[in-house]
Scaffold this active site. Structure first.
Site, short mmCIF file in Angstrom:
data_model
loop_
_atom_site.label_atom_id
_atom_site.label_comp_id
_atom_site.label_asym_id
_atom_site.label_seq_id
_atom_site.Cartn_x
_atom_site.Cartn_y
_atom_site.Cartn_z
N ASP B 15 54.95 43.26 38.07
CA ASP B 15 53.67 43.14 38.77
C ASP B 15 53.10 44.54 38.95
O ASP B 15 53.82 45.54 38.86
CB ASP B 15 53.84 42.46 40.13
CG ASP B 15 52.51 42.28 40.87
OD1 ASP B 15 51.47 42.08 40.20
OD2 ASP B 15 52.50 42.34 42.11
N SER B 16 51.81 44.62 39.28
CA SER B 16 51.21 45.92 39.58
C SER B 16 51.74 46.47 40.90
O SER B 16 51.64 47.66 41.15
CB SER B 16 49.69 45.80 39.64
OG SER B 16 49.32 44.82 40.58
N TYR B 47 45.48 46.67 39.95
CA TYR B 47 44.94 46.36 38.63
C TYR B 47 43.60 45.60 38.76
O TYR B 47 42.76 45.68 37.88
CB TYR B 47 45.91 45.46 37.86
CG TYR B 47 47.10 46.19 37.23
CD1 TYR B 47 47.46 47.47 37.60
CD2 TYR B 47 47.85 45.56 36.25
CE1 TYR B 47 48.55 48.10 37.03
CE2 TYR B 47 48.95 46.18 35.65
CZ TYR B 47 49.29 47.46 36.05
OH TYR B 47 50.37 48.07 35.47
N GLY B 48 43.45 44.87 39.87
CA GLY B 48 42.35 43.92 40.02
C GLY B 48 40.96 44.51 39.88
O GLY B 48 40.01 43.80 39.59
N CYS B 78 51.91 38.74 37.71
CA CYS B 78 50.67 39.41 38.10
C CYS B 78 49.54 38.65 37.42
O CYS B 78 49.48 38.59 36.19
CB CYS B 78 50.71 40.85 37.60
SG CYS B 78 49.17 41.77 37.82
N THR B 80 46.36 39.32 37.29
CA THR B 80 45.41 40.17 36.56
C THR B 80 45.98 40.55 35.19
O THR B 80 45.30 40.46 34.18
CB THR B 80 45.09 41.42 37.39
OG1 THR B 80 44.63 41.01 38.68
CG2 THR B 80 44.02 42.25 36.72
N GLU B 155 47.95 43.63 52.60
CA GLU B 155 48.75 44.87 52.58
C GLU B 155 48.64 45.62 53.90
O GLU B 155 49.51 46.44 54.22
CB GLU B 155 48.34 45.75 51.40
CG GLU B 155 48.71 45.10 50.09
CD GLU B 155 48.94 46.07 48.95
OE1 GLU B 155 48.55 47.24 49.06
OE2 GLU B 155 49.52 45.65 47.94
N CYS B 188 46.54 34.83 42.75
CA CYS B 188 46.99 36.21 42.96
C CYS B 188 48.33 36.11 43.68
O CYS B 188 48.46 35.34 44.63
CB CYS B 188 45.97 36.98 43.80
SG CYS B 188 46.55 38.63 44.31
N HIS B 190 49.72 37.95 45.71
CA HIS B 190 49.71 38.33 47.13
C HIS B 190 49.42 37.12 48.03
O HIS B 190 49.82 37.09 49.19
CB HIS B 190 48.61 39.36 47.41
CG HIS B 190 49.01 40.78 47.20
ND1 HIS B 190 49.26 41.29 45.96
CD2 HIS B 190 49.20 41.81 48.08
CE1 HIS B 190 49.57 42.58 46.08
NE2 HIS B 190 49.54 42.91 47.35
#
Lengths: 272, 272
Positions: B15-16, B47-48, B78, B80, B155, B188, B190
């Site tokens: 993942d990023s 990355y988004g 990920c 994206t 985050e 996503c 997250h």
């Protein structure tokens, strides 16, 4: 790229993204006859959440690019890069370098000689304690407050928006619990876009602190260092703009920061 | 790094940033005897907001690193990177690759054969229209909604927070003005952290849509492709974790995503 050079200085302006355009915006009326080379390292933004080593590596690469393109003065229009990598940048190029931290602190003291200072900034800038150190060197007491969501809401275009008000209100309330500032420094070049909101929210929370914007303080300092244009000069400023990622996004968002349409943007590969 | 290899498969998860740990979390109970190599390209996140070319270059470098480390199956955790670079990744390595988009769409259809789908994702995932294309291939109608602020608020740790509720409510209200979904895909990795908030906000806005989480859908698909562990196996999973930036931040934030403490994280330089 063939660009007709005016008689004035060539000024390299560097930021991780669009934010540094607020510094360029302030530089334009002060040094109108310059050739400006702006580099936004958008492929690797945000710097604010990255480590010192990574930020220094990115910033030095960008600084060297601008020096190689012919800049004879460099403005690091990025609080995070200034806070974490100014020393590394200064030794990596042979031209004078102006960062954003010291000018903002000097402007705060000019406004209020014994100011208690509150600095709003990204997580990386706060963790570096660059503002605290520069304030202490001038005998000023500084409290630093990380505001990780302000850049994202500004980049969403939510400039005067309930969510931005709420986020700002949360951050400022937390900060005002810990200090009673005379001056609030906007320690990120994105933040000038919400400067009126910061002033208003401070008032709503009962603070009389004045807002100092690192973008305009830096532009004034750079203009003094570079020497402003002779008043007879009628040469308009010229531009080269580079971004390391999507030039469309840069042109679109960047015009809000520059306060005028962005000239042609070229895509640049720094190998990251 | 010397790591004792269990008898099970070696699974590379990429993942990023931290988000892919939600996929790893779902994989653990399904393939408990595997050796997992997780790579978070945190120096170059998010990355988004970046372009297809840049994302593909980053993702291919990461995929090759995991294959070189001995992965015999790759999970692109990920959205994206899957949306913008799955084809490039597949041709750059010789091992099987599972992305996150197709499993989520398949799960949506399993739940609701003729579903009208709403996809919440980053700007880059939405611009790629990867979900729309995969839905269309299955005869499903999809509306894609970019939610650029959800990753930053997650985050920030504002999981069940008034600002996150307000941001989500704004995005969902805008989306529901344009469609009446049966299924909402969390596009996503997250977003699983705010899955309960998404369900609740949908209800508050009068929607009866069910939420499909791309992380758990992907883990189930990968487990089917890889073959799950023999039930007699008692080997616990082992881990190698790599991040391209601040390993402290990775360890701290990552445990929220993985749902358990993060094992030792090594700093990796991909040259970016």
């Amino acid at each position: 790229m063939a660009v007709e050079q005016p008689k004035g200085p060539t000024i390299g302006v560097f930021d991780s993204g669009f934010g540094g355009l607020t510094v360029l915006r302030e530089l334009l009326p002060l040094i109108p006859n310059a050739h400006y080379i702006y580099l936004g390292d958008t492929a690797r933004l945000p710097y604010g959440s990255k480590s010192q080593t990574t930020i220094a590596r990115y910033a030095v690469e960008s600084a060297r690019f601008l020096a190689d393109r012919g800049a004879d003065h460099l403005v690091i229009a990025c609080n995070t890069a200034t806070a974490l990598a100014l020393a590394e940048i200064e030794v990596s190029v042979t031209i004078p370098v102006t960062g954003v931290v010291e000018p903002a602190v000097a402007a705060a003291q000019l406004q209020h000689p014994n100011a208690k200072v509150l600095v709003l900034a990204t997580a990386a800038t706060v963790q570096s304690h660059a503002y605290k150190v520069h304030c202490a060197a001038r005998g000023l007491d500084a409290t630093e407050k990380a505001c990780p969501l302000l850049v994202p809401v500004i980049e969403e275009g939510w400039i005067d928006h309930p969510v931005t008000r709420q986020v700002l209100s949360i951050y400022l309330r937390e900060a005002l619990d810990a200090c009673s500032p005379d001056i609030v420094i906007l320690g990120c070049t994105h933040y000038p876009l919400i400067a009126p909101l910061v002033s208003q929210t401070l008032k709503e929370l009962g603070s009389t602190a004045e807002v100092v914007d690192s973008a305009s303080a830096t532009a004034r300092t750079a203009a003094l260092q570079i020497g402003s244009a002779p008043s007879a000069s009628k040469s308009p400023a010229t531009f080269e703009c580079y971004a390391t990622d999507s030039i469309e996004k840069f042109a679109r968002l960047g015009s809000d920061f520059l306060g005028q349409p962005i000239p042609r943007v070229e895509l640049l590969d720094l190998g990251g």
